[in-house]
Design a protein around this motif. Sequence first.
Motif, PDB file in Angstrom:
ATOM      1  N   GLY A   1      -4.467   1.591  -8.834  1.00  0.00           N
ATOM      2  CA  GLY A   1      -5.064   2.707  -8.060  1.00  0.00           C
ATOM      3  C   GLY A   1      -6.223   3.481  -8.717  1.00  0.00           C
ATOM      4  O   GLY A   1      -6.602   2.786  -9.746  1.00  0.00           O
TER       5      GLY A   1
ATOM      6  N   GLU B   1      -6.167   5.050  -3.343  1.00  0.00           N
ATOM      7  CA  GLU B   1      -6.052   3.658  -3.573  1.00  0.00           C
ATOM      8  C   GLU B   1      -4.749   3.009  -4.064  1.00  0.00           C
ATOM      9  O   GLU B   1      -5.131   1.966  -4.735  1.00  0.00           O
ATOM     10  CB  GLU B   1      -7.258   3.254  -3.924  1.00  0.00           C
ATOM     11  CG  GLU B   1      -8.551   3.842  -3.208  1.00  0.00           C
ATOM     12  CD  GLU B   1      -9.837   3.599  -4.039  1.00  0.00           C
ATOM     13  OE1 GLU B   1      -9.782   3.004  -5.014  1.00  0.00           O
ATOM     14  OE2 GLU B   1     -10.792   4.241  -3.494  1.00  0.00           O
TER      15      GLU B   1
ATOM     16  N   ASN C   1       0.958  -0.992  -0.034  1.00  0.00           N
ATOM     17  CA  ASN C   1       0.042  -0.125   0.063  1.00  0.00           C
ATOM     18  C   ASN C   1       1.039   1.147   0.088  1.00  0.00           C
ATOM     19  O   ASN C   1       2.030   1.491   0.754  1.00  0.00           O
ATOM     20  CB  ASN C   1      -0.853   0.142   1.108  1.00  0.00           C
ATOM     21  CG  ASN C   1      -2.077  -0.962   1.218  1.00  0.00           C
ATOM     22  OD1 ASN C   1      -2.281  -1.447   0.218  1.00  0.00           O
ATOM     23  ND2 ASN C   1      -2.150  -1.763   2.375  1.00  0.00           N
TER      24      ASN C   1
ATOM     25  N   VAL D   1      -1.519   0.729  -4.839  1.00  0.00           N
ATOM     26  CA  VAL D   1      -0.976  -0.474  -4.509  1.00  0.00           C
ATOM     27  C   VAL D   1      -0.141  -0.689  -5.678  1.00  0.00           C
ATOM     28  O   VAL D   1      -0.333  -0.860  -6.604  1.00  0.00           O
ATOM     29  CB  VAL D   1      -2.059  -1.354  -4.243  1.00  0.00           C
ATOM     30  CG1 VAL D   1      -1.598  -2.861  -3.743  1.00  0.00           C
ATOM     31  CG2 VAL D   1      -3.258  -1.134  -3.143  1.00  0.00           C
TER      32      VAL D   1
END
Length: 169
Positions: free
Chosen positions: A63, A161, A22, A163
């Motif tokens: 993301g 978001e 993350n 990753v």
Amino acid sequence: MRKFLILGLLMVACSNPIFGVNMSDVTLSVPAVGYSAGQVLYSSGSSRFNKPTIAFTSVKLRGSSSQTGTGLQTVKLFLYARTTAPSGAGCTSSIVCSAASQDSFKLNSVEIELKPDGSKTAFVVNDPNGKLKDGINAGELWFGVGITAGATFNSDVKLTELVADVTIL
């Protein structure tokens, strides 16, 4: 039956395991003036994370992206990443560089489209130049965007978001 179990375990042991890491959200503020197509706008600071103890061999970034602000219309852009702060030839400031001088930092070959209503657009980039891999292995990255179509001003481009799918071996 035992032969199949051993064969299956050997196949898993020989594969390249992929792990998701993350990453923090990134916000790039697009000013009202002084930024146009043909330029790459970088974040004013780097994204930092713990340097891994084992070097990763490849990275894919996934993301969502969106835009908020005024004067919004559909915008298409490329993502860029550097392991050092933007400076030198082709850079007019600490956050703006000419796109031509930044080709080796480009992360995607297909443009990401940001909708004018601010909704999120999912993306996946493959890191063809190894800049994400180098940055994650070093523990520091500067993200940038290069707008290729559309216009936006006094707005924020948000990468959320995030990753990094990393491969070891």
